[in-house]
Write a protein that holds these residues in place. Structure first.
Motif, PDB file in Angstrom:
ATOM      1  N   VAL A  55      -4.668  22.498 -35.496  1.00  0.00           N
ATOM      2  CA  VAL A  55      -5.064  21.149 -35.085  1.00  0.00           C
ATOM      3  C   VAL A  55      -6.378  20.835 -35.791  1.00  0.00           C
ATOM      4  O   VAL A  55      -7.355  21.568 -35.664  1.00  0.00           O
ATOM      5  CB  VAL A  55      -5.250  21.050 -33.552  1.00  0.00           C
ATOM      6  CG1 VAL A  55      -5.738  19.666 -33.165  1.00  0.00           C
ATOM      7  CG2 VAL A  55      -3.950  21.384 -32.834  1.00  0.00           C
ATOM      8  N   PHE A  56      -6.373  19.748 -36.562  1.00  0.00           N
ATOM      9  CA  PHE A  56      -7.586  19.292 -37.233  1.00  0.00           C
ATOM     10  C   PHE A  56      -8.330  18.330 -36.311  1.00  0.00           C
ATOM     11  O   PHE A  56      -7.719  17.488 -35.652  1.00  0.00           O
ATOM     12  CB  PHE A  56      -7.253  18.564 -38.545  1.00  0.00           C
ATOM     13  CG  PHE A  56      -6.804  19.472 -39.640  1.00  0.00           C
ATOM     14  CD1 PHE A  56      -7.708  20.244 -40.352  1.00  0.00           C
ATOM     15  CD2 PHE A  56      -5.459  19.543 -39.979  1.00  0.00           C
ATOM     16  CE1 PHE A  56      -7.286  21.076 -41.379  1.00  0.00           C
ATOM     17  CE2 PHE A  56      -5.037  20.380 -41.002  1.00  0.00           C
ATOM     18  CZ  PHE A  56      -5.949  21.144 -41.701  1.00  0.00           C
TER      19      PHE A  56
ATOM     20  N   ARG B 100     -19.312  23.410 -31.172  1.00  0.00           N
ATOM     21  CA  ARG B 100     -18.511  24.629 -31.266  1.00  0.00           C
ATOM     22  C   ARG B 100     -18.601  25.425 -29.966  1.00  0.00           C
ATOM     23  O   ARG B 100     -17.585  25.879 -29.437  1.00  0.00           O
ATOM     24  CB  ARG B 100     -18.973  25.472 -32.455  1.00  0.00           C
ATOM     25  CG  ARG B 100     -18.128  26.693 -32.718  1.00  0.00           C
ATOM     26  CD  ARG B 100     -18.482  27.380 -34.040  1.00  0.00           C
ATOM     27  NE  ARG B 100     -19.837  27.884 -34.085  1.00  0.00           N
ATOM     28  CZ  ARG B 100     -20.805  27.410 -34.862  1.00  0.00           C
ATOM     29  NH1 ARG B 100     -20.586  26.400 -35.676  1.00  0.00           N
ATOM     30  NH2 ARG B 100     -22.010  27.946 -34.844  1.00  0.00           N
ATOM     31  N   ALA B 101     -19.807  25.563 -29.425  1.00  0.00           N
ATOM     32  CA  ALA B 101     -20.002  26.298 -28.169  1.00  0.00           C
ATOM     33  C   ALA B 101     -19.293  25.598 -27.014  1.00  0.00           C
ATOM     34  O   ALA B 101     -18.657  26.251 -26.177  1.00  0.00           O
ATOM     35  CB  ALA B 101     -21.493  26.447 -27.870  1.00  0.00           C
ATOM     36  N   ILE B 102     -19.380  24.271 -26.978  1.00  0.00           N
ATOM     37  CA  ILE B 102     -18.725  23.503 -25.911  1.00  0.00           C
ATOM     38  C   ILE B 102     -17.206  23.648 -26.005  1.00  0.00           C
ATOM     39  O   ILE B 102     -16.526  23.855 -25.001  1.00  0.00           O
ATOM     40  CB  ILE B 102     -19.146  22.017 -25.970  1.00  0.00           C
ATOM     41  CG1 ILE B 102     -20.604  21.877 -25.530  1.00  0.00           C
ATOM     42  CG2 ILE B 102     -18.236  21.140 -25.122  1.00  0.00           C
ATOM     43  CD1 ILE B 102     -21.207  20.517 -25.814  1.00  0.00           C
ATOM     44  N   LEU B 103     -16.672  23.544 -27.216  1.00  0.00           N
ATOM     45  CA  LEU B 103     -15.227  23.686 -27.397  1.00  0.00           C
ATOM     46  C   LEU B 103     -14.752  25.068 -26.967  1.00  0.00           C
ATOM     47  O   LEU B 103     -13.735  25.198 -26.273  1.00  0.00           O
ATOM     48  CB  LEU B 103     -14.833  23.417 -28.853  1.00  0.00           C
ATOM     49  CG  LEU B 103     -14.858  21.955 -29.297  1.00  0.00           C
ATOM     50  CD1 LEU B 103     -14.675  21.852 -30.810  1.00  0.00           C
ATOM     51  CD2 LEU B 103     -13.793  21.149 -28.579  1.00  0.00           C
TER      52      LEU B 103
ATOM     53  N   LEU C  41      -9.676  23.072 -36.341  1.00  0.00           N
ATOM     54  CA  LEU C  41     -10.470  23.028 -37.567  1.00  0.00           C
ATOM     55  C   LEU C  41     -11.091  21.655 -37.753  1.00  0.00           C
ATOM     56  O   LEU C  41     -10.369  20.649 -37.864  1.00  0.00           O
ATOM     57  CB  LEU C  41      -9.579  23.340 -38.782  1.00  0.00           C
ATOM     58  CG  LEU C  41      -8.757  24.630 -38.738  1.00  0.00           C
ATOM     59  CD1 LEU C  41      -7.871  24.728 -39.977  1.00  0.00           C
ATOM     60  CD2 LEU C  41      -9.657  25.845 -38.618  1.00  0.00           C
ATOM     61  N   ASP C  42     -12.420  21.609 -37.804  1.00  0.00           N
ATOM     62  CA  ASP C  42     -13.112  20.375 -38.156  1.00  0.00           C
ATOM     63  C   ASP C  42     -12.776  20.094 -39.615  1.00  0.00           C
ATOM     64  O   ASP C  42     -12.890  20.978 -40.464  1.00  0.00           O
ATOM     65  CB  ASP C  42     -14.617  20.558 -37.956  1.00  0.00           C
ATOM     66  CG  ASP C  42     -15.419  19.294 -38.197  1.00  0.00           C
ATOM     67  OD1 ASP C  42     -14.825  18.206 -38.387  1.00  0.00           O
ATOM     68  OD2 ASP C  42     -16.661  19.384 -38.203  1.00  0.00           O
ATOM     69  N   ILE C  43     -12.348  18.887 -39.915  1.00  0.00           N
ATOM     70  CA  ILE C  43     -11.953  18.569 -41.288  1.00  0.00           C
ATOM     71  C   ILE C  43     -13.154  18.591 -42.227  1.00  0.00           C
ATOM     72  O   ILE C  43     -13.131  19.214 -43.273  1.00  0.00           O
ATOM     73  CB  ILE C  43     -11.221  17.209 -41.361  1.00  0.00           C
ATOM     74  CG1 ILE C  43      -9.861  17.318 -40.683  1.00  0.00           C
ATOM     75  CG2 ILE C  43     -11.064  16.753 -42.802  1.00  0.00           C
ATOM     76  CD1 ILE C  43      -9.062  16.033 -40.652  1.00  0.00           C
TER      77      ILE C  43
ATOM     78  N   SER D 124      -8.857  12.929 -33.083  1.00  0.00           N
ATOM     79  CA  SER D 124     -10.201  12.375 -33.246  1.00  0.00           C
ATOM     80  C   SER D 124     -11.163  13.001 -32.253  1.00  0.00           C
ATOM     81  O   SER D 124     -10.790  13.327 -31.126  1.00  0.00           O
ATOM     82  CB  SER D 124     -10.171  10.864 -33.033  1.00  0.00           C
ATOM     83  OG  SER D 124      -9.397  10.251 -34.033  1.00  0.00           O
ATOM     84  N   LYS D 125     -12.405  13.182 -32.716  1.00  0.00           N
ATOM     85  CA  LYS D 125     -13.476  13.635 -31.817  1.00  0.00           C
ATOM     86  C   LYS D 125     -14.122  12.395 -31.214  1.00  0.00           C
ATOM     87  O   LYS D 125     -14.178  11.370 -31.883  1.00  0.00           O
ATOM     88  CB  LYS D 125     -14.533  14.437 -32.593  1.00  0.00           C
ATOM     89  CG  LYS D 125     -14.047  15.761 -33.106  1.00  0.00           C
ATOM     90  CD  LYS D 125     -15.173  16.629 -33.615  1.00  0.00           C
ATOM     91  CE  LYS D 125     -15.510  16.326 -35.047  1.00  0.00           C
ATOM     92  NZ  LYS D 125     -16.486  17.231 -35.641  1.00  0.00           N
TER      93      LYS D 125
END
Length: 125
Positions: free
Chosen positions: A78-79, A11-14, A50-52, A103-104
């Motif tokens: 964007v998921f 989350r911090a990196i994003l 949003l992380d699914i 995709s991550k």
């Protein structure tokens, strides 16, 4: 920009990458409850990442999406997922209209494009 991600480091990196890509602000949350506590800031964002899957037994990114829409969120959604496309939550997200599923790990150039597109939309954060 809004980032809902249960992994605090990611989350911090994003948020950092979004800021470096030109986002004016980043609203970060690790859960749907935390997102709801930041209601005003979250609903004012032009882009929601949003992380699914936010963990077993807790509300998902899809729950967050529904809450955002019910409360008037008009930005782009964007998921993000680390799961295969066959995962039930991922399949459900892919059936929604006007959303994107990525995709991550997400590439920085993709984030840059998302920020650029969002800044031409309605929100500034």
């Amino acid at each position: 920009m809004l980032v809902l991600e249960d992994d605090a480091d990611l989350r911090a990196i994003l948020c950092e990458l979004l800021s470096l890509s030109g986002a004016e602000a980043c609203v970060g949350a690790g859960s749907v409850a935390e997102l709801q506590r930041q209601r005003v800031e979250a609903l004012g964002c032009g882009l929601a990442l949003l992380d699914i899957n936010l963990g077993a037994g807790v509300p998902s990114g899809l729950d967050a999406y529904r809450w955002l829409k019910e409360n008037g969120f008009s930005g782009r959604t964007v998921f993000l997922t680390g799961h295969a496309r066959s995962h039930p939550l991922v399949r459900e997200a892919m059936e929604l209209t006007h959303v994107q599923v990525l995709s991550k790990p997400i590439e920085s150039k993709v984030l840059l494009a998302l920020v650029r597109d969002a800044s031409h939309g309605t929100g500034t954060a």
